[in-house]
Design a protein around this motif. Structure first.
Motif, PDB file in Angstrom:
ATOM      1  N   CYS A 301       5.971  -1.588  -2.147  1.00 56.93           N
ATOM      2  CA  CYS A 301       5.147  -0.376  -2.218  1.00 56.93           C
ATOM      3  C   CYS A 301       3.745  -0.685  -2.743  1.00 56.93           C
ATOM      4  O   CYS A 301       2.771  -0.706  -1.997  1.00 56.93           O
ATOM      5  CB  CYS A 301       5.829   0.662  -3.097  1.00 56.93           C
ATOM      6  SG  CYS A 301       4.909   2.220  -3.244  1.00 56.93           S
ATOM      7  N   TYR A 302       3.671  -0.975  -4.032  1.00 58.00           N
ATOM      8  CA  TYR A 302       2.368  -1.122  -4.673  1.00 58.00           C
ATOM      9  C   TYR A 302       1.730  -2.474  -4.379  1.00 58.00           C
ATOM     10  O   TYR A 302       0.503  -2.596  -4.329  1.00 58.00           O
ATOM     11  CB  TYR A 302       2.510  -0.911  -6.178  1.00 58.00           C
ATOM     12  CG  TYR A 302       3.014   0.473  -6.507  1.00 58.00           C
ATOM     13  CD1 TYR A 302       2.213   1.588  -6.288  1.00 58.00           C
ATOM     14  CD2 TYR A 302       4.298   0.672  -6.998  1.00 58.00           C
ATOM     15  CE1 TYR A 302       2.673   2.869  -6.566  1.00 58.00           C
ATOM     16  CE2 TYR A 302       4.770   1.943  -7.283  1.00 58.00           C
ATOM     17  CZ  TYR A 302       3.959   3.041  -7.063  1.00 58.00           C
ATOM     18  OH  TYR A 302       4.417   4.300  -7.328  1.00 58.00           O
ATOM     19  N   ILE A 305       0.027  -2.111  -1.049  1.00 57.11           N
ATOM     20  CA  ILE A 305      -1.215  -1.334  -1.188  1.00 57.11           C
ATOM     21  C   ILE A 305      -2.320  -2.195  -1.778  1.00 57.11           C
ATOM     22  O   ILE A 305      -3.468  -2.192  -1.302  1.00 57.11           O
ATOM     23  CB  ILE A 305      -0.961  -0.093  -2.074  1.00 57.11           C
ATOM     24  CG1 ILE A 305      -0.008   0.875  -1.363  1.00 57.11           C
ATOM     25  CG2 ILE A 305      -2.275   0.604  -2.414  1.00 57.11           C
ATOM     26  CD1 ILE A 305       0.435   2.035  -2.225  1.00 57.11           C
ATOM     27  N   LEU A 308      -3.547  -4.744   0.826  1.00 58.18           N
ATOM     28  CA  LEU A 308      -4.411  -4.128   1.839  1.00 58.18           C
ATOM     29  C   LEU A 308      -5.793  -3.825   1.272  1.00 58.18           C
ATOM     30  O   LEU A 308      -6.816  -4.026   1.940  1.00 58.18           O
ATOM     31  CB  LEU A 308      -3.764  -2.843   2.359  1.00 58.18           C
ATOM     32  CG  LEU A 308      -2.503  -3.021   3.218  1.00 58.18           C
ATOM     33  CD1 LEU A 308      -1.887  -1.666   3.537  1.00 58.18           C
ATOM     34  CD2 LEU A 308      -2.833  -3.776   4.501  1.00 58.18           C
ATOM     35  N   ALA A 309      -5.824  -3.345   0.010  1.00 59.20           N
ATOM     36  CA  ALA A 309      -7.113  -3.050  -0.616  1.00 59.20           C
ATOM     37  C   ALA A 309      -7.928  -4.323  -0.803  1.00 59.20           C
ATOM     38  O   ALA A 309      -9.145  -4.348  -0.561  1.00 59.20           O
ATOM     39  CB  ALA A 309      -6.889  -2.361  -1.960  1.00 59.20           C
ATOM     40  N   THR A 319      -3.397  -2.946   9.319  1.00 55.55           N
ATOM     41  CA  THR A 319      -2.596  -1.723   9.217  1.00 55.55           C
ATOM     42  C   THR A 319      -1.117  -2.070   9.273  1.00 55.55           C
ATOM     43  O   THR A 319      -0.717  -3.064   9.884  1.00 55.55           O
ATOM     44  CB  THR A 319      -2.927  -0.748  10.360  1.00 55.55           C
ATOM     45  OG1 THR A 319      -2.680  -1.401  11.612  1.00 55.55           O
ATOM     46  CG2 THR A 319      -4.372  -0.299  10.287  1.00 55.55           C
ATOM     47  N   ASP A 322       3.797   2.726   9.363  1.00 47.60           N
ATOM     48  CA  ASP A 322       4.249   3.582   8.268  1.00 47.60           C
ATOM     49  C   ASP A 322       5.764   3.748   8.246  1.00 47.60           C
ATOM     50  O   ASP A 322       6.385   3.784   7.172  1.00 47.60           O
ATOM     51  CB  ASP A 322       3.587   4.962   8.370  1.00 47.60           C
ATOM     52  CG  ASP A 322       2.107   4.910   8.001  1.00 47.60           C
ATOM     53  OD1 ASP A 322       1.702   3.909   7.377  1.00 47.60           O
ATOM     54  OD2 ASP A 322       1.379   5.857   8.337  1.00 47.60           O
ATOM     55  N   TRP A 325       7.312   0.490   6.977  1.00 51.23           N
ATOM     56  CA  TRP A 325       6.960   0.323   5.562  1.00 51.23           C
ATOM     57  C   TRP A 325       7.784   1.261   4.684  1.00 51.23           C
ATOM     58  O   TRP A 325       8.375   0.868   3.687  1.00 51.23           O
ATOM     59  CB  TRP A 325       5.462   0.586   5.405  1.00 51.23           C
ATOM     60  CG  TRP A 325       4.909   0.290   4.045  1.00 51.23           C
ATOM     61  CD1 TRP A 325       5.482  -0.451   3.058  1.00 51.23           C
ATOM     62  CD2 TRP A 325       3.663   0.736   3.525  1.00 51.23           C
ATOM     63  NE1 TRP A 325       4.679  -0.509   1.955  1.00 51.23           N
ATOM     64  CE2 TRP A 325       3.545   0.215   2.210  1.00 51.23           C
ATOM     65  CE3 TRP A 325       2.624   1.515   4.036  1.00 51.23           C
ATOM     66  CZ2 TRP A 325       2.440   0.458   1.405  1.00 51.23           C
ATOM     67  CZ3 TRP A 325       1.512   1.748   3.236  1.00 51.23           C
ATOM     68  CH2 TRP A 325       1.419   1.234   1.935  1.00 51.23           C
ATOM     69  N   TYR A 371       5.286  13.023   1.306  1.00 50.53           N
ATOM     70  CA  TYR A 371       4.748  12.077   0.332  1.00 50.53           C
ATOM     71  C   TYR A 371       3.981  12.801  -0.769  1.00 50.53           C
ATOM     72  O   TYR A 371       3.186  13.709  -0.505  1.00 50.53           O
ATOM     73  CB  TYR A 371       3.817  11.069   1.001  1.00 50.53           C
ATOM     74  CG  TYR A 371       3.239  10.089   0.004  1.00 50.53           C
ATOM     75  CD1 TYR A 371       4.005   9.030  -0.464  1.00 50.53           C
ATOM     76  CD2 TYR A 371       1.945  10.260  -0.496  1.00 50.53           C
ATOM     77  CE1 TYR A 371       3.504   8.152  -1.399  1.00 50.53           C
ATOM     78  CE2 TYR A 371       1.431   9.379  -1.436  1.00 50.53           C
ATOM     79  CZ  TYR A 371       2.214   8.327  -1.887  1.00 50.53           C
ATOM     80  OH  TYR A 371       1.715   7.467  -2.817  1.00 50.53           O
TER      81      TYR A 371
END
Length: 420
Positions: A301-302, A305, A308-309, A319, A322, A325, A371
């Motif tokens: 999860c984190y 993220i 990707l950031a 990408t 979803d 993921w 979400y």
């Protein structure tokens, strides 16, 4: 300074030394393990090995097995007895190797060495040399002995890997090792691991049997073989010690092995220690699969993220699907909850399972239905609470302290002087 949950190596050594000083000076006292002629009978020494041994040496015998079951010693060999105590095994080895051979009797307890020195002098034993020292710092030169014997010693040593490396160092290439020691089936709980008195009683310093054998292989020994395994603590005169031993399924084993011709390469040792099979065994034995599953869910999860950031800052656009993921995160959260729920069979506590199920439900809701960042974070928080609560209970489940066995409180742990 190596510390074991607040107790230094010196404190452990002091407790062990005090215990075996008492065995040397007052062998008729009450101990938590078999000693003397009765102890030798329990250890399984044949009569032909014990016949004619000095009574003083036999009286202070405190071994846990018979290292000579692994084989006799040819005449003329150089022998090291690690943790020789009052000298029973040193004298037996001395008889085997004869005047053309030599036995180095190594012990860290001055009272034991003094007793052996006096006994050997009275018996006229000339092929015996007494050295004071520890298994972690053996006062002999490299490749100086043909065989090492040891009896109930390594379980008392805090840094076992260092002791094994020292044994490898002083053995000649192809040399043999014949030892008896204590091993356990279940890892010692942290509350017992830090008690110097329990170390001196031979239980909590012991290593899980599979790990113990692997440690010898890591140190460079080959053909590691268990000759015998038996319930040594069933013969303890102390009900408390018998219960502590049962808590961890402690047993005595007798081993034989051979020193490899060349020292192990660090890359080979590392590869063995991080092998998937070995790591999986360690994780399972310590009840850490829940932590692993939770970590994977959190990373999925984190971690994704954050990755990707980070890539976007580098100008890389990536990408993720979803659906895939979300399914991965939800699946790992459910797997974590199932692992925690399985812990109920061991500790019979519903709290961790309820937290984990609640957390995985919230995570699943945010992944599948609608979400919401705060709900997702709350789900991970509940899941983490359930996982670590379950882990803590598992680590202490079966602990003799937790059940009040032996009545050992913090004051007893802090005062290792009352050893008998």
């Amino acid at each position: 300074m190596v510390a074991v949950l607040g107790y230094s190596r010196d404190e452990i050594a002091s407790a062990v030394r005090e215990m075996y000083t008492a065995v040397a000076t007052t062998p008729e006292a009450h101990f938590h393990f078999p000693v003397g002629a009765a102890g030798m009978q329990i250890a399984g020494y044949p009569h032909e090995l014990t016949e004619g041994l000095p009574e003083a040496a036999v009286a202070s015998f405190a071994g846990v097995g018979c290292p000579f079951r692994a084989g006799t010693l040819p005449p003329g060999e150089q022998v090291l007895d690690v943790g020789s105590g009052a000298g029973v095994d040193s004298m037996i080895a001395g008889r085997m190797v004869g005047q053309g051979g030599k036995v180095y009797a190594l012990d860290m307890t001055p009272a034991m060495s003094a007793k052996l020195r006096d006994t050997a002098a009275k018996a006229g034993i000339e092929n015996l040399e007494i050295r004071e020292g520890t298994a972690e710092n053996i006062p002999l030169s490299d490749a100086s002995v043909d065989v090492i014997v040891s009896n109930g010693v390594l379980n008392l040593v805090p840094d076992k890997r260092r002791a094994m490396r020292e044994m490898f160092r002083v053995l000649r290439p192809g040399g043999r090792m014949q030892i008896a020691d204590i091993v356990i089936k279940r890892p010692v709980t942290p509350d017992c691991l830090g008690d110097p008195k329990l170390w001196a009683e031979c239980v909590v310093g012991a290593t899980v049997d599979e790990d113990y054998l692997e440690m010898f292989r890591d140190a460079g020994f080959e053909e590691v073989e268990v000759v015998r395994s038996f319930d040594y603590f069933a013969h303890s005169p102390s009900p408390e010690t018998r219960e502590v031993a049962r808590s961890f399924d402690a047993r005595a084993i007798e081993l034989r092995m051979r020193r490899a011709e060349t020292p192990p390469r660090w890359i080979g040792v590392l590869a063995r220690r991080v092998s998937p099979k070995r790591l999986a065994r360690q994780i399972g034995r310590r009840g850490m699969w829940g932590i692993v599953a939770f970590a994977l869910a959190a990373v999925a999860c984190y971690g994704a993220i954050a990755a990707l950031a980070g890539l976007s800052l580098l100008g890389i656009s990536l990408t993720l699907d979803d659906g895939v993921w979300s399914a991965a995160i939800g699946g790992l959260a459910v797997a974590t909850a199932l692992v925690v729920a399985a812990g109920w069979r061991k500790h019979r506590r519903w709290g961790p399972t309820m937290l984990a199920v609640g957390g995985s439900t919230l995570i699943g809701y945010t992944m599948i239905v609608a979400y919401h960042g705060l709900l997702e974070a709350a789900g991970f928080a509940l899941l983490a609470a359930g996982v670590f609560w379950d882990y803590r209970i598992r680590r202490y489940a079966g602990s003799p302290r937790a059940r009040g066995v032996a009545g050992r409180d913090s004051a007893a742990a802090a005062n290792p002087s009352a050893l008998t």
